[in-house]
Scaffold this motif. Structure first.
Motif, PDB file in Angstrom:
ATOM      1  N   TRP A  61      28.796  39.567  27.491  1.00 23.91           N
ATOM      2  CA  TRP A  61      30.037  40.340  27.542  1.00 23.91           C
ATOM      3  C   TRP A  61      30.587  40.435  28.959  1.00 23.91           C
ATOM      4  O   TRP A  61      31.798  40.431  29.153  1.00 23.91           O
ATOM      5  CB  TRP A  61      29.786  41.748  26.979  1.00 23.91           C
ATOM      6  N   GLY A  62      29.706  40.547  29.948  1.00 22.24           N
ATOM      7  CA  GLY A  62      30.177  40.653  31.322  1.00 22.24           C
ATOM      8  C   GLY A  62      30.998  39.454  31.743  1.00 22.24           C
ATOM      9  O   GLY A  62      32.065  39.591  32.342  1.00 22.24           O
ATOM     10  N   GLY A  63      30.521  38.234  31.435  1.00 24.61           N
ATOM     11  CA  GLY A  63      31.270  37.040  31.785  1.00 24.61           C
ATOM     12  C   GLY A  63      32.589  36.929  31.039  1.00 24.61           C
ATOM     13  O   GLY A  63      33.596  36.473  31.597  1.00 24.61           O
ATOM     14  N   GLN A  64      32.622  37.360  29.787  1.00 20.79           N
ATOM     15  CA  GLN A  64      33.856  37.285  29.020  1.00 20.79           C
ATOM     16  C   GLN A  64      34.892  38.284  29.520  1.00 20.79           C
ATOM     17  O   GLN A  64      36.085  37.973  29.590  1.00 20.79           O
ATOM     18  CB  GLN A  64      33.537  37.519  27.545  1.00 20.79           C
ATOM     19  N   TYR A  65      34.458  39.478  29.879  1.00 23.09           N
ATOM     20  CA  TYR A  65      35.392  40.444  30.457  1.00 23.09           C
ATOM     21  C   TYR A  65      35.885  39.972  31.819  1.00 23.09           C
ATOM     22  O   TYR A  65      37.052  40.207  32.182  1.00 23.09           O
ATOM     23  CB  TYR A  65      34.728  41.807  30.589  1.00 23.09           C
ATOM     24  N   ARG A  66      35.014  39.317  32.571  1.00 23.83           N
ATOM     25  CA  ARG A  66      35.436  38.793  33.866  1.00 23.83           C
ATOM     26  C   ARG A  66      36.476  37.693  33.692  1.00 23.83           C
ATOM     27  O   ARG A  66      37.471  37.649  34.432  1.00 23.83           O
ATOM     28  CB  ARG A  66      34.216  38.252  34.615  1.00 23.83           C
ATOM     29  N   ALA A  67      36.315  36.808  32.715  1.00 24.97           N
ATOM     30  CA  ALA A  67      37.298  35.752  32.458  1.00 24.97           C
ATOM     31  C   ALA A  67      38.631  36.341  31.995  1.00 24.97           C
ATOM     32  O   ALA A  67      39.705  35.899  32.424  1.00 24.97           O
ATOM     33  CB  ALA A  67      36.760  34.779  31.407  1.00 24.97           C
ATOM     34  N   ALA A  68      38.572  37.369  31.131  1.00 17.64           N
ATOM     35  CA  ALA A  68      39.799  38.008  30.677  1.00 17.64           C
ATOM     36  C   ALA A  68      40.548  38.646  31.835  1.00 17.64           C
ATOM     37  O   ALA A  68      41.779  38.523  31.952  1.00 17.64           O
ATOM     38  CB  ALA A  68      39.469  39.052  29.606  1.00 17.64           C
ATOM     39  N   GLY A  69      39.831  39.324  32.717  1.00 17.95           N
ATOM     40  CA  GLY A  69      40.469  39.925  33.879  1.00 17.95           C
ATOM     41  C   GLY A  69      41.008  38.898  34.849  1.00 17.95           C
ATOM     42  O   GLY A  69      42.050  39.111  35.483  1.00 17.95           O
ATOM     43  N   TYR A  70      40.330  37.758  34.960  1.00 16.42           N
ATOM     44  CA  TYR A  70      40.773  36.701  35.872  1.00 16.42           C
ATOM     45  C   TYR A  70      42.129  36.146  35.436  1.00 16.42           C
ATOM     46  O   TYR A  70      43.073  36.055  36.242  1.00 16.42           O
ATOM     47  CB  TYR A  70      39.722  35.592  35.906  1.00 16.42           C
ATOM     48  N   TYR A  71      42.261  35.780  34.179  1.00 16.77           N
ATOM     49  CA  TYR A  71      43.531  35.226  33.704  1.00 16.77           C
ATOM     50  C   TYR A  71      44.624  36.292  33.656  1.00 16.77           C
ATOM     51  O   TYR A  71      45.805  36.016  33.942  1.00 16.77           O
ATOM     52  CB  TYR A  71      43.344  34.598  32.324  1.00 16.77           C
TER      53      TYR A  71
END
Length: 344
Positions: free
Chosen positions: A175-185
């Protein structure tokens, strides 16, 4: 473990080890800056005599949109969860506390709050249990380092439980990596919208029509930020369970909905301005234009050019003046003489 002990004894959880949340200070500063500019505009607005409605609407919308973009970038309420839990204050402890636990996910961080609820069954000083901790993940390993720092400082067990879900990136804890990708885009789209916001303000004082086109593009990027963030969220929703069947279930927060609403508002207002400009060309104007109400005003120049074209068109139907007119008159006399000669 030695790094969990202080002066040879166990970690003491009663002393104040909370840290300030810098995002709140930044958000308050942003609101104060835009609020000050808008207040200054309201002070001088009574002196405006022309284009009052369009000027007030344009300035208000521009400041509102700029403030919303920065608040969405700095805010911590894109994905939020709140609940009341009954849990141990520290690991391997039988004493339970009842507290309000909240998790507020931003584009580059998560804020975790813990505030104890007074209870007669607890012997702990509950007034000291009020935490608001930030864990950032802008860097590749920053979340893991923040989690280790929280362990070293002796954060309460509920806060560490939530942070652990975002710090691990293996064995199903993605989940941490997916939230980080969502915040990045989401950040990419919003920073692009912020650049377009600057360009829109410049074009509104030069060519308002092009400013309206830029407003539509800015709104599209804001809507795109919400779409990208929603699509990049974990397909398997994050559910964090605690004792007594209490759990954190995340939902979209006010940052998401405010960004979506503002983007749709910009697109709608931009389309209205473009429609008005197509039906009534060169009618939309504000007092913020560079040459407004001067001899170089674009409306005066446009009207003057229209009058010049009309005068030129009317003159082309008349006889030419000067030498050309005399030559034409002489040719007409000769043509008339030749006609009489052949008739006779």
């Amino acid at each position: 473990m030695k790094w969990l002990r202080s002066d040879g004894g166990p970690m003491f959880y009663g002393y104040s080890n909370r840290t300030p949340v810098t995002g709140d200070v930044q958000m308050i500063t942003t609101c104060l800056v835009f609020g000050t500019i808008f207040t200054a505009f309201l002070i001088i607005f009574p002196g405006v005599r022309k284009e009052r409605f369009t000027t007030f609407t344009t300035v208000t919308l521009s400041l509102f949109v700029g403030n919303v973009i920065l608040l969405s970038i700095l805010g911590s309420s894109w994905h939020v969860a709140e609940t009341v839990i009954t849990s141990a204050y520290r690991a391997l402890s039988k004493e339970l506390i009842t507290a309000e636990l909240g998790a507020y996910v931003g584009l580059g961080h998560i804020n975790i709050t813990l505030c104890a609820i007074p209870s007669d069954n607890s012997s702990m000083p509950l007034e000291d249990i009020s935490f608001n901790e930030r864990f950032s993940w802008l860097g590749a390993h920053e979340m893991g380092e923040s989690y280790q720092a929280a362990l070293y400082r002796g954060m309460p067990f509920p806060i560490l439980t939530v942070a652990e879900y975002f710090s691990l990136g293996q064995e199903g804890f993605a989940w941490g990596g997916q939230y980080r990708a969502a915040g990045y885009y989401g950040s990419i789209f919003l920073w692009t919208a912020f650049v377009l916001w600057f360009l829109m303000n410049v074009l509104l004082v030069v060519v308002p029509r092009y400013g309206a086109y830029t407003m539509i593009g800015m709104g599209s990027f804001m809507v795109g930020a919400t779409v990208a963030y929603h699509c990049m969220l974990p397909s398997s929703p994050l559910v964090i369970r605690f004792q007594d069947d209490k759990f954190l279930l995340f939902r979209l927060g006010w940052c998401f909905w405010l960004t979506l609403f503002t983007g749709l508002l910009c697109i709608s207002v931009g389309l209205i301005i473009v429609a008005i400009d197509c039906v009534y060309p060169h009618k939309f104007s504000t007092i913020l234009e560079v040459d407004f109400d001067t001899p170089y005003d674009r409306h005066i120049i446009i009207e003057d050019s229209i009058h010049r074209k009309k005068r030129v068109g009317n003159k082309s139907l008349e006889e030419p003046e000067g030498l050309g007119r005399r030559i034409l008159r002489l040719s007409n006399v000769k043509l008339y003489s030749y006609s009489l000669y052949y008739i006779i």
